[in-house]
Design a protein around this motif. Structure first.
Motif, PDB file in Angstrom:
ATOM      1  N   ALA A  44     -28.555  13.790   5.247  1.00  0.00           N
ATOM      2  CA  ALA A  44     -28.464  14.150   3.816  1.00  0.00           C
ATOM      3  C   ALA A  44     -27.128  14.487   3.454  1.00  0.00           C
ATOM      4  CB  ALA A  44     -29.274  15.108   3.279  1.00  0.00           C
ATOM      5  N   ARG A  45     -26.302  15.246   4.132  1.00  0.00           N
ATOM      6  CA  ARG A  45     -24.987  15.712   4.018  1.00  0.00           C
ATOM      7  C   ARG A  45     -23.977  14.385   4.230  1.00  0.00           C
ATOM      8  NH1 ARG A  45     -24.101  21.356   7.007  1.00  0.00           N
ATOM      9  NH2 ARG A  45     -22.084  21.015   6.065  1.00  0.00           N
ATOM     10  N   ALA A  46     -24.295  13.799   5.170  1.00  0.00           N
ATOM     11  CA  ALA A  46     -23.170  12.708   5.591  1.00  0.00           C
ATOM     12  C   ALA A  46     -23.358  11.597   4.369  1.00  0.00           C
ATOM     13  CB  ALA A  46     -23.596  12.021   6.913  1.00  0.00           C
ATOM     14  N   SER A  47     -24.676  11.326   3.815  1.00  0.00           N
ATOM     15  CA  SER A  47     -24.860  10.578   2.766  1.00  0.00           C
ATOM     16  C   SER A  47     -24.545  10.918   1.470  1.00  0.00           C
ATOM     17  CB  SER A  47     -26.547  10.283   2.791  1.00  0.00           C
ATOM     18  OG  SER A  47     -26.785   9.666   3.735  1.00  0.00           O
ATOM     19  N   ARG A  48     -24.177  12.202   1.321  1.00  0.00           N
ATOM     20  CA  ARG A  48     -23.695  12.775   0.222  1.00  0.00           C
ATOM     21  C   ARG A  48     -22.076  12.486   0.237  1.00  0.00           C
ATOM     22  NH1 ARG A  48     -21.554  14.216  -4.013  1.00  0.00           N
ATOM     23  NH2 ARG A  48     -22.397  15.874  -5.293  1.00  0.00           N
ATOM     24  N   LEU A  49     -21.390  12.528   1.401  1.00  0.00           N
ATOM     25  CA  LEU A  49     -20.129  12.390   1.361  1.00  0.00           C
ATOM     26  C   LEU A  49     -19.711  10.924   1.025  1.00  0.00           C
ATOM     27  CD1 LEU A  49     -19.068  14.062   4.833  1.00  0.00           C
ATOM     28  CD2 LEU A  49     -18.652  14.805   2.421  1.00  0.00           C
ATOM     29  N   ARG A  50     -20.506  10.132   1.506  1.00  0.00           N
ATOM     30  CA  ARG A  50     -20.148   8.541   1.365  1.00  0.00           C
ATOM     31  C   ARG A  50     -20.405   8.081   0.030  1.00  0.00           C
ATOM     32  NH1 ARG A  50     -18.830   4.215   4.430  1.00  0.00           N
ATOM     33  NH2 ARG A  50     -19.359   5.442   6.255  1.00  0.00           N
ATOM     34  N   GLU A  51     -19.625   7.825  -0.942  1.00  0.00           N
ATOM     35  CA  GLU A  51     -19.512   7.622  -2.271  1.00  0.00           C
ATOM     36  C   GLU A  51     -19.222   6.259  -2.563  1.00  0.00           C
ATOM     37  OE1 GLU A  51     -16.967  10.505  -4.510  1.00  0.00           O
ATOM     38  OE2 GLU A  51     -18.836  11.963  -4.280  1.00  0.00           O
ATOM     39  N   GLU A  52     -20.098   5.308  -1.999  1.00  0.00           N
ATOM     40  CA  GLU A  52     -20.124   3.683  -2.208  1.00  0.00           C
ATOM     41  C   GLU A  52     -21.382   3.283  -1.725  1.00  0.00           C
ATOM     42  OE1 GLU A  52     -17.658   1.817   0.766  1.00  0.00           O
ATOM     43  OE2 GLU A  52     -18.756   2.606   2.247  1.00  0.00           O
ATOM     44  N   THR A  53     -21.759   2.086  -1.919  1.00  0.00           N
ATOM     45  CA  THR A  53     -22.694   1.396  -1.553  1.00  0.00           C
ATOM     46  C   THR A  53     -22.347   0.258  -0.342  1.00  0.00           C
ATOM     47  OG1 THR A  53     -24.175   1.344  -3.387  1.00  0.00           O
ATOM     48  CG2 THR A  53     -24.407  -0.506  -2.164  1.00  0.00           C
ATOM     49  N   ARG A  54     -22.853   0.408   0.688  1.00  0.00           N
ATOM     50  CA  ARG A  54     -22.479  -0.696   1.837  1.00  0.00           C
ATOM     51  C   ARG A  54     -23.615  -1.303   2.555  1.00  0.00           C
ATOM     52  NH1 ARG A  54     -17.768  -1.919   3.919  1.00  0.00           N
ATOM     53  NH2 ARG A  54     -16.699  -0.407   2.663  1.00  0.00           N
ATOM     54  N   GLY A  55     -23.732  -2.516   2.417  1.00  0.00           N
ATOM     55  CA  GLY A  55     -24.685  -3.123   3.279  1.00  0.00           C
ATOM     56  C   GLY A  55     -26.218  -2.588   2.765  1.00  0.00           C
ATOM     57  N   CYS A  56     -26.764  -1.822   3.809  1.00  0.00           N
ATOM     58  CA  CYS A  56     -28.333  -1.278   3.420  1.00  0.00           C
ATOM     59  C   CYS A  56     -28.004   0.075   3.083  1.00  0.00           C
ATOM     60  CB  CYS A  56     -29.064  -1.517   4.880  1.00  0.00           C
ATOM     61  SG  CYS A  56     -29.226  -3.310   5.030  1.00  0.00           S
ATOM     62  N   PHE A  57     -26.823   0.380   3.066  1.00  0.00           N
ATOM     63  CA  PHE A  57     -26.859   1.820   2.563  1.00  0.00           C
ATOM     64  C   PHE A  57     -26.513   1.735   1.085  1.00  0.00           C
ATOM     65  CE2 PHE A  57     -24.097   5.718   1.383  1.00  0.00           C
ATOM     66  CZ  PHE A  57     -24.926   6.616   1.820  1.00  0.00           C
ATOM     67  N   TRP A  58     -27.342   2.265   0.225  1.00  0.00           N
ATOM     68  CA  TRP A  58     -27.187   2.559  -1.387  1.00  0.00           C
ATOM     69  C   TRP A  58     -27.359   3.563  -2.095  1.00  0.00           C
ATOM     70  CZ3 TRP A  58     -28.963  -2.627  -4.237  1.00  0.00           C
ATOM     71  CH2 TRP A  58     -28.520  -2.575  -5.721  1.00  0.00           C
ATOM     72  N   ARG A  59     -25.816   3.847  -2.564  1.00  0.00           N
ATOM     73  CA  ARG A  59     -25.729   4.890  -3.355  1.00  0.00           C
ATOM     74  C   ARG A  59     -25.793   4.561  -4.988  1.00  0.00           C
ATOM     75  NH1 ARG A  59     -23.097   9.810  -2.167  1.00  0.00           N
ATOM     76  NH2 ARG A  59     -23.329  10.128  -4.463  1.00  0.00           N
ATOM     77  N   VAL A  60     -27.234   4.631  -5.471  1.00  0.00           N
ATOM     78  CA  VAL A  60     -27.156   3.969  -7.097  1.00  0.00           C
ATOM     79  C   VAL A  60     -25.886   4.488  -7.782  1.00  0.00           C
ATOM     80  CG1 VAL A  60     -28.949   4.225  -8.646  1.00  0.00           C
ATOM     81  CG2 VAL A  60     -29.792   4.111  -6.429  1.00  0.00           C
ATOM     82  N   ASP A  61     -25.414   5.771  -7.786  1.00  0.00           N
ATOM     83  CA  ASP A  61     -24.301   6.315  -8.385  1.00  0.00           C
ATOM     84  C   ASP A  61     -23.173   5.484  -8.259  1.00  0.00           C
ATOM     85  OD1 ASP A  61     -24.909   7.626  -6.149  1.00  0.00           O
ATOM     86  OD2 ASP A  61     -24.398   9.708  -7.117  1.00  0.00           O
ATOM     87  N   HIS A  62     -22.957   4.897  -6.898  1.00  0.00           N
ATOM     88  CA  HIS A  62     -21.825   4.144  -6.544  1.00  0.00           C
ATOM     89  C   HIS A  62     -22.148   2.859  -6.027  1.00  0.00           C
ATOM     90  CE1 HIS A  62     -19.315   7.942  -7.148  1.00  0.00           C
ATOM     91  NE2 HIS A  62     -20.015   8.674  -6.522  1.00  0.00           N
ATOM     92  N   PRO A  63     -22.401   2.173  -6.832  1.00  0.00           N
ATOM     93  CA  PRO A  63     -22.998   0.785  -6.506  1.00  0.00           C
ATOM     94  C   PRO A  63     -22.106  -0.445  -5.927  1.00  0.00           C
ATOM     95  CG  PRO A  63     -22.633   0.767  -8.943  1.00  0.00           C
ATOM     96  CD  PRO A  63     -22.276   2.226  -8.246  1.00  0.00           C
ATOM     97  N   GLU A  64     -20.951  -0.223  -5.905  1.00  0.00           N
ATOM     98  CA  GLU A  64     -19.937  -1.260  -5.350  1.00  0.00           C
ATOM     99  C   GLU A  64     -19.482  -0.574  -3.930  1.00  0.00           C
ATOM    100  OE1 GLU A  64     -19.571  -4.281  -6.011  1.00  0.00           O
ATOM    101  OE2 GLU A  64     -20.711  -4.111  -7.879  1.00  0.00           O
ATOM    102  N   PRO A  65     -19.287  -1.557  -3.060  1.00  0.00           N
ATOM    103  CA  PRO A  65     -18.390  -0.888  -1.680  1.00  0.00           C
ATOM    104  C   PRO A  65     -17.179  -0.599  -2.123  1.00  0.00           C
ATOM    105  CG  PRO A  65     -18.851  -3.432  -1.727  1.00  0.00           C
ATOM    106  CD  PRO A  65     -19.595  -3.048  -2.759  1.00  0.00           C
TER     107      PRO A  65
END
Length: 255
Positions: free
Chosen positions: A184-205
């Motif tokens: 959860a903490r690592a996912s919070r750090l990555r503010e982007e979407t990349r491949g199968c990792f989707w941050r809805v609030d940061h939808p672009e790589p």
């Protein structure tokens, strides 16, 4: 072809901080994109420990395609097995450590005195991880995961295990509780979407800021997070939508 309705995708990309249950529940988890950092022969930073397959991270990054996991396990499984066999020829047999044995005995004794069943606590962790840290997530859902995992710490300390399979399950629940917090903490750090990792609030790589791996290590005061550039031999621009269709449940086939 199989796909995701464009109007629903557009709605999803417009979401920001607030969780949106109908969309956040659409994803299907099929691969864990992290894992133990390994070298070319499956070696890790812990002497004598080798890893391969889904437990190892970084081989495909977030662009893992269906079917490539088989090649991953065959190639790196063979490399890791060969390297481990060669290393074992020179390894010394470990000697018993009274301090470690005493610490393990105290841990087992504490588990015997608890009041909560490991299966129930483990199911609570699995549900909250899927709800807040699943295929699609936002800053708000990830913060909620960290907060709820923190409140579960007290329950982790009250696990009960008489022995046998229940003792194994209790130890596993302790481990997934710790791992869930790291994810959860690592996912919070990555503010982007990349491949199968989707941050809805940061939808672009974000190649300029996030073409990097997140490395987690144990520090004196808890886990430490850092990033380092990825090693890539080639890179292609993702086609829209910028996430694989395999991350969604298949819907009706369009003619």
């Amino acid at each position: 072809s199989f796909g995701f309705p464009q109007e629903r995708l557009d709605d999803l990309l417009r979401l920001s901080e607030a969780p949106h249950e109908p969309f956040l529940k659409l994803g299907h988890a099929h691969y864990f994109l992290g894992g133990i950092k390994i070298g070319a022969s499956g070696e890790t930073t812990l002497p004598g420990l080798y890893a391969a397959g889904e437990v190892a991270g970084g081989v495909f990054g977030a662009a893992r395609l269906g079917g490539s996991a088989l090649a991953d396990t065959v190639v790196f499984g063979a490399r890791a097995g060969r390297a481990a066999a060669l290393a074992s020829r020179e390894a010394e047999m470990p000697s018993s450590n009274d301090e470690q044995l005493a610490e393990s005995a105290l841990q087992l004794e504490a588990l015997k005195g608890g009041s909560l069943r490991p299966a129930e606590v483990g199911e609570s962790i699995r549900k909250l991880m899927w709800r807040y840290c699943g295929t699609m997530k936002t800053a708000a859902t990830l913060d909620a995961a960290v907060a709820q995992l923190s409140t579960l710490s007290e329950e982790i300390g009250r696990l009960s295990a008489a022995g046998g399979d229940e003792l194994r399950e209790a130890v596993e629940v302790q481990n997934i509780h710790q791992l869930g917090g790291l994810v959860a903490r690592a996912s919070r750090l990555r503010e982007e979407t990349r491949g199968c990792f989707w941050r809805v609030d940061h939808p672009e790589p974000d190649n300029e800021g996030w073409l990097r791996n997140i490395i987690v290590r144990k520090g004196d005061d808890g886990p430490e997070f850092r990033t380092e550039p990825v090693v890539m031999t080639r890179m292609t621009e993702p086609t829209p939508p910028r996430i694989g269709a395999g991350c969604f449940g298949y819907i009706e086939r369009e003619s």
